[in-house]
Design a protein around this motif. Structure first.
Motif, mmCIF file in Angstrom:
data_model
loop_
_atom_site.group_PDB
_atom_site.id
_atom_site.type_symbol
_atom_site.label_atom_id
_atom_site.label_comp_id
_atom_site.label_asym_id
_atom_site.label_seq_id
_atom_site.Cartn_x
_atom_site.Cartn_y
_atom_site.Cartn_z
ATOM 1 N N ALA A 13 0.844 -1.195 0.000
ATOM 2 C CA ALA A 13 0.000 0.000 0.000
ATOM 3 C C ALA A 13 0.878 1.243 0.000
ATOM 4 C CB ALA A 13 -0.908 -0.002 1.222
ATOM 5 N N LEU A 14 0.358 2.326 -0.570
ATOM 6 C CA LEU A 14 1.080 3.592 -0.587
ATOM 7 C C LEU A 14 0.955 4.263 0.778
ATOM 8 C CD1 LEU A 14 -0.039 4.925 -4.085
ATOM 9 C CD2 LEU A 14 1.996 3.598 -3.509
ATOM 10 N N THR A 15 2.088 4.667 1.358
ATOM 11 C CA THR A 15 2.106 5.357 2.645
ATOM 12 C C THR A 15 2.854 6.679 2.488
ATOM 13 O OG1 THR A 15 4.183 4.391 3.433
ATOM 14 C CG2 THR A 15 2.161 3.104 3.793
ATOM 15 N N LEU A 16 3.072 7.363 3.616
ATOM 16 C CA LEU A 16 3.709 8.681 3.596
ATOM 17 C C LEU A 16 5.193 8.620 3.935
ATOM 18 C CD1 LEU A 16 0.982 10.609 5.662
ATOM 19 C CD2 LEU A 16 0.926 9.953 3.258
ATOM 20 N N GLU A 17 5.761 7.445 4.078
ATOM 21 C CA GLU A 17 7.118 7.322 4.613
ATOM 22 C C GLU A 17 8.215 7.709 3.628
ATOM 23 O OE1 GLU A 17 7.931 4.265 7.828
ATOM 24 O OE2 GLU A 17 6.532 3.176 6.540
ATOM 25 N N ASP A 18 8.058 7.367 2.377
ATOM 26 C CA ASP A 18 9.112 7.588 1.392
ATOM 27 C C ASP A 18 9.180 9.065 1.015
ATOM 28 O OD1 ASP A 18 10.892 7.639 -0.696
ATOM 29 O OD2 ASP A 18 9.768 6.261 -1.982
ATOM 30 N N GLU A 19 10.272 9.731 1.349
ATOM 31 C CA GLU A 19 10.401 11.164 1.104
ATOM 32 C C GLU A 19 10.527 11.508 -0.375
ATOM 33 O OE1 GLU A 19 13.330 13.029 3.534
ATOM 34 O OE2 GLU A 19 12.537 12.185 5.401
ATOM 35 N N GLU A 20 10.695 10.515 -1.215
ATOM 36 C CA GLU A 20 10.738 10.743 -2.659
ATOM 37 C C GLU A 20 9.379 10.523 -3.311
ATOM 38 O OE1 GLU A 20 13.474 11.877 -4.175
ATOM 39 O OE2 GLU A 20 14.405 11.908 -2.182
ATOM 40 N N SER A 21 8.383 10.147 -2.516
ATOM 41 C CA SER A 21 7.093 9.743 -3.079
ATOM 42 C C SER A 21 6.159 10.929 -3.272
ATOM 43 C CB SER A 21 6.416 8.716 -2.167
ATOM 44 O OG SER A 21 5.991 9.327 -0.957
ATOM 45 N N PHE A 22 5.189 10.729 -4.146
ATOM 46 C CA PHE A 22 4.126 11.709 -4.351
ATOM 47 C C PHE A 22 3.351 11.933 -3.059
ATOM 48 C CE2 PHE A 22 -0.408 12.391 -5.407
ATOM 49 C CZ PHE A 22 -0.312 13.623 -6.034
ATOM 50 N N ALA A 23 3.063 10.867 -2.318
ATOM 51 C CA ALA A 23 2.297 10.984 -1.074
ATOM 52 C C ALA A 23 3.020 11.877 -0.068
ATOM 53 C CB ALA A 23 2.054 9.596 -0.478
ATOM 54 N N TRP A 24 4.328 11.719 0.068
ATOM 55 C CA TRP A 24 5.097 12.552 0.999
ATOM 56 C C TRP A 24 5.020 14.016 0.581
ATOM 57 C CZ3 TRP A 24 9.072 16.017 1.238
ATOM 58 C CH2 TRP A 24 9.687 16.208 2.476
ATOM 59 N N ARG A 25 5.136 14.285 -0.721
ATOM 60 C CA ARG A 25 5.086 15.669 -1.202
ATOM 61 C C ARG A 25 3.726 16.299 -0.932
ATOM 62 N NH1 ARG A 25 7.646 13.342 -5.719
ATOM 63 N NH2 ARG A 25 5.837 13.713 -7.076
ATOM 64 N N VAL A 26 2.656 15.503 -1.032
ATOM 65 C CA VAL A 26 1.321 16.037 -0.746
ATOM 66 C C VAL A 26 1.262 16.577 0.679
ATOM 67 C CG1 VAL A 26 -1.087 15.380 -0.345
ATOM 68 C CG2 VAL A 26 0.067 14.675 -2.451
ATOM 69 N N PHE A 27 1.769 15.811 1.640
ATOM 70 C CA PHE A 27 1.670 16.216 3.044
ATOM 71 C C PHE A 27 2.699 17.272 3.436
ATOM 72 C CE2 PHE A 27 -1.341 12.915 3.410
ATOM 73 C CZ PHE A 27 -2.012 13.088 4.613
ATOM 74 N N HIS A 28 3.848 17.262 2.815
ATOM 75 C CA HIS A 28 4.915 18.171 3.226
ATOM 76 C C HIS A 28 5.026 19.419 2.359
ATOM 77 C CE1 HIS A 28 6.942 15.656 6.344
ATOM 78 N NE2 HIS A 28 6.206 14.733 5.753
ATOM 79 N N GLN A 29 4.382 19.431 1.209
ATOM 80 C CA GLN A 29 4.442 20.601 0.337
ATOM 81 C C GLN A 29 3.049 21.133 -0.009
ATOM 82 O OE1 GLN A 29 6.846 19.454 -3.063
ATOM 83 N NE2 GLN A 29 8.512 18.724 -1.761
ATOM 84 N N ARG A 30 2.182 20.262 -0.508
ATOM 85 C CA ARG A 30 0.871 20.728 -0.957
ATOM 86 C C ARG A 30 -0.003 21.184 0.205
ATOM 87 N NH1 ARG A 30 -2.684 16.868 -4.739
ATOM 88 N NH2 ARG A 30 -0.888 17.243 -6.104
ATOM 89 N N HIS A 31 -0.067 20.413 1.275
ATOM 90 C CA HIS A 31 -0.948 20.778 2.382
ATOM 91 C C HIS A 31 -0.543 22.081 3.071
ATOM 92 C CE1 HIS A 31 -2.695 16.433 2.935
ATOM 93 N NE2 HIS A 31 -3.103 17.024 1.837
ATOM 94 N N PRO A 32 0.741 22.309 3.374
ATOM 95 C CA PRO A 32 1.097 23.615 3.951
ATOM 96 C C PRO A 32 0.729 24.787 3.046
ATOM 97 C CG PRO A 32 2.868 22.044 4.300
ATOM 98 C CD PRO A 32 1.888 21.381 3.381
ATOM 99 N N GLU A 33 0.892 24.622 1.734
ATOM 100 C CA GLU A 33 0.515 25.686 0.811
ATOM 101 C C GLU A 33 -0.999 25.891 0.812
ATOM 102 O OE1 GLU A 33 0.386 28.632 -2.137
ATOM 103 O OE2 GLU A 33 1.902 27.999 -0.689
ATOM 104 N N LEU A 34 -1.756 24.810 0.910
ATOM 105 C CA LEU A 34 -3.212 24.928 0.985
ATOM 106 C C LEU A 34 -3.624 25.724 2.217
ATOM 107 C CD1 LEU A 34 -6.163 24.235 0.297
ATOM 108 C CD2 LEU A 34 -5.820 22.043 1.486
ATOM 109 N N ILE A 35 -3.020 25.435 3.359
ATOM 110 C CA ILE A 35 -3.373 26.156 4.586
ATOM 111 C C ILE A 35 -3.030 27.636 4.453
ATOM 112 C CG2 ILE A 35 -2.936 26.335 7.060
ATOM 113 C CD1 ILE A 35 -4.567 23.827 6.012
ATOM 114 N N ARG A 36 -1.905 27.946 3.833
ATOM 115 C CA ARG A 36 -1.555 29.348 3.599
ATOM 116 C C ARG A 36 -2.626 30.040 2.764
ATOM 117 N NH1 ARG A 36 0.075 32.731 0.026
ATOM 118 N NH2 ARG A 36 0.005 31.160 -1.649
ATOM 119 N N ARG A 37 -3.091 29.372 1.721
ATOM 120 C CA ARG A 37 -4.109 29.960 0.849
ATOM 121 C C ARG A 37 -5.443 30.126 1.578
ATOM 122 N NH1 ARG A 37 -4.894 26.687 -4.362
ATOM 123 N NH2 ARG A 37 -6.165 28.511 -4.884
#
Length: 401
Positions: A13-37
């Motif tokens: 299953a896809l998890t958030l552990e791999d720092e090279e993964s799309f899932a990791w980028r969603v939580f560490h890049q996309r979500h903070p930007e969403l909260i800013r907006r």
């Protein structure tokens, strides 16, 4: 619950552990930007801002907290928990974690709590801005040049492509009176001919749309719905929306109303299509439904019986990445696994229209996968490719003649 796959038969299953993964980028890049907006878009006070900031921090580095005791859907989320609450976010399944993040976001802004922010869609400013775009009328003017009724397959193809590419600003460039060959060249899988043949063989069919985004995409979904009704391919159309705001742009019932009003404001054929859909709603030939499970963090293998019965009453078009992942399972599948095998458990004939913006994919030829890997390392997630996939066995569907 439908035929849930054996866990030992699934790939990782896809998890958030791999720092090279799309899932990791969603939580560490996309979500903070969403909260800013969100903080820029709303006059939130310290309570909402602190709760949003705490959610981002928790979801990146902390342990998953449960919903408050008085949350209206606490019992549902306890049922859907899968043992995640109380464990690190990074260990959670990506599908589960992202869904729960958006549920917690609504909690943070007071969507369910008594007070001034109760029921206020936090994503409404983004949706409204898209519908107010001055280019919308131009972008949808292609409908005035729709292939004539003398070529019903070409007109269906144009309407289907509109629904597929409707969230892209270059729709008018893709769809022309001459046909849609340019858009089909970008498809990594294309079962549109099978869908056309199914609809013509079994028309009129009760058609359900499990919607994805509002805005331009929903406008295009309404155009496809109108086309299916006008041509007699559909006996009725049912639109399934999210029960509350989710995943930023996901369509709610309010969004259907907003998009329908915007469509009817357009001149020419787009406005006429909007008025026909409005009348179809009044006549009972277009209905809007929702279900709590549309915001569940689980795959469609876990469909509750009432929703499965509804979807099994005809054929269903599922829109977008989230619904795709919920159909096949949010796992690291071999991309050559046949789609019809992955979707065979669904309660009725189904097709998926999707632009690729997340990792999960099945149903591709080995040559296609090899070519995509050689040409574009981010082909799964950058939105430059799309697909139409179908599993159209009519057996068991009550709304298919």
């Amino acid at each position: 619950m439908l035929g849930a796959p054996r866990m030992d038969s699934l790939p990782p299953a896809l998890t958030l552990e791999d720092e090279e993964s799309f899932a990791w980028r969603v939580f560490h890049q996309r979500h903070p930007e969403l909260i800013r907006r969100l903080n820029c878009a709303h006059p939130y006070g310290p309570e909402q801002r602190e709760a949003l900031s705490a959610l981002v921090e928790e979801s990146r580095y902390g342990v998953i907290a449960g919903l408050p005791e008085d949350a209206p859907d606490r019992a549902l989320w306890q049922e859907w928990d899968l043992g995640h609450v109380g464990t690190p976010w990074k260990k959670a399944l990506f599908l589960w974690a992202e869904s729960y993040f958006y549920r917690r976001l609504l909690e943070a802004v007071g969507y369910f709590a008594p007070g001034a922010w109760n029921g206020v869609d936090p994503f409404a400013p983004f949706k409204t801005a898209e519908l107010r775009s001055p280019t919308l009328d131009v972008d949808f003017a292609w409908l005035n040049d729709m292939p004539s009724s003398a070529d019903p397959q070409a007109s269906f193809d144009a309407a289907l492509s509109a629904s597929l590419y409707g969230n892209r600003a270059d729709l008018g460039f893709r769809l022309t009176a001459a046909g849609t060959s340019s858009s089909h060249e970008r498809l990594v899988a294309d079962d549109s001919l099978q869908l056309w043949q199914f609809l013509t063989d079994y028309a009129p069919v009760r058609m359900t749309f499990v919607l994805d985004n509002g805005g331009r995409e929903l406008l295009s979904d309404l155009i496809l719905a109108d086309h299916l009704l006008v041509t007699g391919l559909a006996s009725e159309v049912v639109l399934h929306t999210k029960p509350f705001p989710y995943y930023v742009s996901d369509a709610t019932t309010a969004d259907v109303g907003d998009c329908l009003r915007r469509l009817t404001e357009m001149s020419g054929e787009p406005g006429a299509a909007g008025r026909r859909i409005h009348q179809a709603a009044a006549d009972g030939r277009m209905r809007i439904r929702t279900h709590p499970f549309h915001c569940a963090p689980l795959s469609f293998h876990h469909l509750p019986k009432d929703l499965a019965d509804d979807l099994g009453a005809g054929a269903t078009i599922f829109k977008g990445d989230l619904n795709y992942g919920r159909i096949v399972g949010d796992c690291a599948w071999d991309p050559t696994r046949p789609f019809h095998t992955a979707a065979s458990y669904l309660p009725g004939p189904a097709a998926v229209l999707r632009t690729l913006k997340s990792d999960v994919i099945v149903g591709l030829s080995p040559g296609c996968v090899r070519d995509l890997n050689n040409r574009d390392a981010d082909w799964r997630v950058n939105g430059n490719h799309a697909l139409v996939q179908a599993a159209l066995d009519p057996r068991g569907a009550t709304g298919v003649a």
